[in-house]
Motif scaffolding. Structure first.
Motif, short mmCIF file in Angstrom:
data_model
loop_
_atom_site.label_atom_id
_atom_site.label_comp_id
_atom_site.label_asym_id
_atom_site.label_seq_id
_atom_site.Cartn_x
_atom_site.Cartn_y
_atom_site.Cartn_z
N PHE A 57 -8.23 7.00 -6.70
CA PHE A 57 -7.96 8.14 -5.83
C PHE A 57 -7.07 7.70 -4.69
O PHE A 57 -7.04 6.52 -4.31
CB PHE A 57 -9.26 8.76 -5.32
N THR A 58 -6.31 8.64 -4.17
CA THR A 58 -5.42 8.34 -3.05
C THR A 58 -5.51 9.46 -2.03
O THR A 58 -5.72 10.62 -2.38
CB THR A 58 -3.97 8.19 -3.51
N VAL A 59 -5.36 9.09 -0.76
CA VAL A 59 -5.25 10.09 0.29
C VAL A 59 -3.81 10.24 0.77
O VAL A 59 -3.53 11.04 1.66
CB VAL A 59 -6.18 9.76 1.49
N GLY A 60 -2.90 9.45 0.17
CA GLY A 60 -1.48 9.61 0.47
C GLY A 60 -1.10 9.23 1.89
O GLY A 60 -0.20 9.83 2.49
N ASP A 61 -1.76 8.21 2.44
CA ASP A 61 -1.47 7.80 3.81
C ASP A 61 -0.19 6.97 3.87
O ASP A 61 0.23 6.35 2.89
CB ASP A 61 -2.63 7.00 4.39
N ILE A 62 0.43 6.96 5.04
CA ILE A 62 1.64 6.17 5.30
C ILE A 62 1.40 5.34 6.56
O ILE A 62 0.88 5.86 7.56
CB ILE A 62 2.88 7.05 5.50
N ALA A 63 1.75 4.06 6.50
CA ALA A 63 1.62 3.18 7.66
C ALA A 63 2.67 2.08 7.55
O ALA A 63 3.16 1.78 6.46
CB ALA A 63 0.22 2.57 7.71
N PRO A 64 3.02 1.45 8.66
CA PRO A 64 3.96 0.33 8.59
C PRO A 64 3.36 -0.84 7.81
O PRO A 64 2.20 -1.20 8.02
CB PRO A 64 4.18 -0.04 10.05
N ASP A 65 4.15 -1.41 6.94
CA ASP A 65 3.71 -2.61 6.21
C ASP A 65 3.64 -3.77 7.21
O ASP A 65 4.65 -4.14 7.82
CB ASP A 65 4.73 -2.92 5.10
N PRO A 66 2.44 -4.36 7.42
CA PRO A 66 2.33 -5.41 8.43
C PRO A 66 3.04 -6.70 8.05
O PRO A 66 3.25 -7.56 8.91
CB PRO A 66 0.82 -5.63 8.53
N VAL A 67 3.43 -6.85 6.80
CA VAL A 67 4.13 -8.05 6.35
C VAL A 67 5.63 -7.88 6.45
O VAL A 67 6.35 -8.75 6.96
CB VAL A 67 3.71 -8.40 4.90
N THR A 68 6.15 -6.74 5.97
CA THR A 68 7.61 -6.53 5.95
C THR A 68 8.10 -5.65 7.07
O THR A 68 9.30 -5.63 7.37
CB THR A 68 8.02 -5.88 4.62
N GLY A 69 7.22 -4.86 7.69
CA GLY A 69 7.62 -3.92 8.72
C GLY A 69 8.12 -2.59 8.19
O GLY A 69 8.41 -1.68 8.97
N HIS A 70 8.23 -2.45 6.88
CA HIS A 70 8.78 -1.23 6.29
C HIS A 70 7.77 -0.10 6.35
O HIS A 70 6.58 -0.30 6.06
CB HIS A 70 9.18 -1.47 4.84
N THR A 71 8.22 1.09 6.73
CA THR A 71 7.40 2.30 6.67
C THR A 71 8.01 3.24 5.64
O THR A 71 9.20 3.58 5.74
CB THR A 71 7.35 3.01 8.04
N ARG A 86 -5.62 -9.55 3.37
CA ARG A 86 -6.04 -9.66 4.77
C ARG A 86 -5.12 -8.92 5.75
O ARG A 86 -5.60 -8.11 6.57
CB ARG A 86 -6.19 -11.11 5.18
N PRO A 87 -3.80 -9.15 5.73
CA PRO A 87 -2.97 -8.49 6.75
C PRO A 87 -3.00 -6.96 6.65
O PRO A 87 -2.90 -6.27 7.67
CB PRO A 87 -1.57 -9.04 6.48
N TYR A 88 -3.14 -6.43 5.43
CA TYR A 88 -3.17 -4.98 5.27
C TYR A 88 -4.49 -4.41 5.78
O TYR A 88 -4.51 -3.38 6.46
CB TYR A 88 -2.92 -4.61 3.81
N PHE A 89 -5.57 -5.08 5.48
CA PHE A 89 -6.88 -4.61 5.91
C PHE A 89 -7.06 -4.76 7.41
O PHE A 89 -7.43 -3.80 8.10
CB PHE A 89 -7.98 -5.39 5.17
N GLU A 90 -6.81 -5.93 7.94
CA GLU A 90 -7.14 -6.21 9.34
C GLU A 90 -6.17 -5.56 10.32
O GLU A 90 -6.48 -5.45 11.51
CB GLU A 90 -7.23 -7.72 9.56
N ASN A 91 -5.00 -5.10 9.86
CA ASN A 91 -4.05 -4.43 10.73
C ASN A 91 -4.07 -2.92 10.59
O ASN A 91 -3.36 -2.22 11.33
CB ASN A 91 -2.63 -4.95 10.47
N TYR A 92 -4.85 -2.40 9.64
CA TYR A 92 -4.90 -0.95 9.47
C TYR A 92 -5.75 -0.36 10.59
O TYR A 92 -6.81 -0.91 10.93
CB TYR A 92 -5.48 -0.60 8.10
#
Length: 395
Positions: A6-20, A253-259
């Motif tokens: 399932f997805t909620v279709g969220d958008i956030a900056p990628d903490p590794v690449t910076g891309h949104t 880790r970077p995706y979880f801890e920076n969300y």
């Protein structure tokens, strides 16, 4: 046992690449994810509903209809359809149409949602959230089962002589799951109708929702739909898989801890104390098997694999690992542990068989236009003659 994503279709900056991702990118990527889930043999793809940034699925029926045209086998669902702020008449019409377009590959999860401002945006009062959800579903249930509905409630204008069109495919409504993590009234309603109950088993300590699931099971039995063990239960979850557990932890880790929702949390702490499953395929398998042991036999397990700003290529890799290395083992292991008499999740095909047996299903054919864009007091050629529409009069 059904497995899916399932997805909620969220958008956030990628903490590794910076891309949104742009909204256009995210919508395209959701379609790619759904097609991949179908390709690897997962059973369900469910799409959330949100009406604000940073989410994109404001029109789930539009996107799911497009996905239906591009997939072959996967069941499409929602996670969740807002039963509080949507008009149940529009839900009845839109999702019946989608059921036809998808050739029956559709069910529906309804719930209250968790975004406070959405209520006034749609002219509703959040203080009436539970009452709205209950009344609106009561009406939806009738609209899909009665050719002519007269109805009066608290939260919308009355209906007189109303027929929701199109009628559900084969005159069999989409199966409904009621999603909740905190509201016993929603579990009670699910049990009353013999519908499914879905607990999104994330963001809380292990088995935090067991009391609510157990309550639903007991009430399901109380209303005579079967034993508590035969109640239709679904669980959500979040996973991240790599061949080596240390690689899974390092990459996630970077995706979880920076969300924003998890900022300030330590990944290992949540792995230990919540249903979050991060590790090798075998570790994910072992963790999910604890869900069956803790909640009892259940029918649907959905995983969130594409949120938290994960790149789409990573999400596609996760779906590949789920479909090829995790789910085949879970199917076998959970089937071996399943108690006798526990049903599978309802599908359109199983509901048609239960209603008609070997007989042909109903295919409603409207009566002709009488000259004022209405078909007269009886909407269909085979409508019950004892149930006639009495239309509102202009005075």
């Amino acid at each position: 046992m059904q497995f899916g994503i399932f997805t909620v279709g969220d958008i956030a900056p990628d903490p590794v690449t910076g891309h949104t991702q742009s909204e256009a990118e995210r919508i395209t990527n959701i379609v790619r994810i759904a097609r991949k889930a179908d390709e690897v043999g997962l059973d369900v793809f469910a799409l959330g509903e949100h009406h604000n940034p940073p989410f994109v699925p404001s029109s789930p029926t539009t996107l799911l209809a497009h996905i239906a045209a591009l997939t072959e086998q996967i069941v499409l669902s929602t996670s969740v359809t807002l039963m509080t702020t949507n008009d149940p008449v529009k839900i009845a019409e839109d999702y019946a149409m989608l059921q036809h377009v998808a050739k029956g590959r559709l069910d529906l999860m309804v719930g209250r949602g968790n975004t406070v401002p959405v209520y006034p945006w749609f002219g509703k009062d959040i203080r009436q959230g539970v009452a709205l959800a209950l009344e609106n579903y009561n009406l939806l249930h009738r609209l899909w089962r009665e050719d002519v509905v007269d109805w009066e409630g608290t939260f919308r204008t009355a209906l007189q002589g109303f027929t929701s069109t199109p009628r559900p495919l084969d005159d069999v409504p989409p199966f409904v799951w009621h999603g909740s993590i905190r509201t016993p009234e929603i579990a009670e309603q699910a049990a009353f109708y013999g519908n499914g109950f879905f607990a999104n088993h994330i963001l809380a300590p292990n088995f935090h929702f067991k009391r609510l699931v157990d309550f639903y099971r007991a009430r399901f039995e109380h209303y005579g739909h079967g034993t508590a063990a035969q109640a239709i239960v679904g669980l959500g979850g979040m996973s991240f898989i790599a061949q080596r557990s240390q690689d899974a932890v390092e990459r996630f880790r970077p995706y979880f801890e920076n969300y924003p929702v998890f900022r300030g949390s330590r990944l290992e702490d949540d792995m230990a104390s919540t249903p979050l499953t991060v590790g090798s395929p075998q570790q994910v398998i072992d963790k999910v098997l604890t869900f069956q042991a803790g909640f009892g036999d259940y029918q649907r397990q959905l995983f969130a694999v594409d949120g938290l700003a994960l790149p789409v290529e990573t999400a596609l890799e996760q779906i590949e690992l789920l479909g090829t290395e995790v789910v085949p083992v879970l199917r076998k292991e959970m089937a071996a542990r399943r108690a006798p008499g526990v049903p599978e999740a309802p599908t359109h095909a199983s509901l048609v068989r239960a209603k008609y047996g070997d007989a042909e299903p109903r295919r409603p054919r409207p009566n002709p236009n009488r000259g004022d864009n209405l078909s007269g007091a009886s909407p269909y050629q085979d409508s019950d003659p004892a149930t006639m529409a009495r239309f509102p009069q202009v005075v």
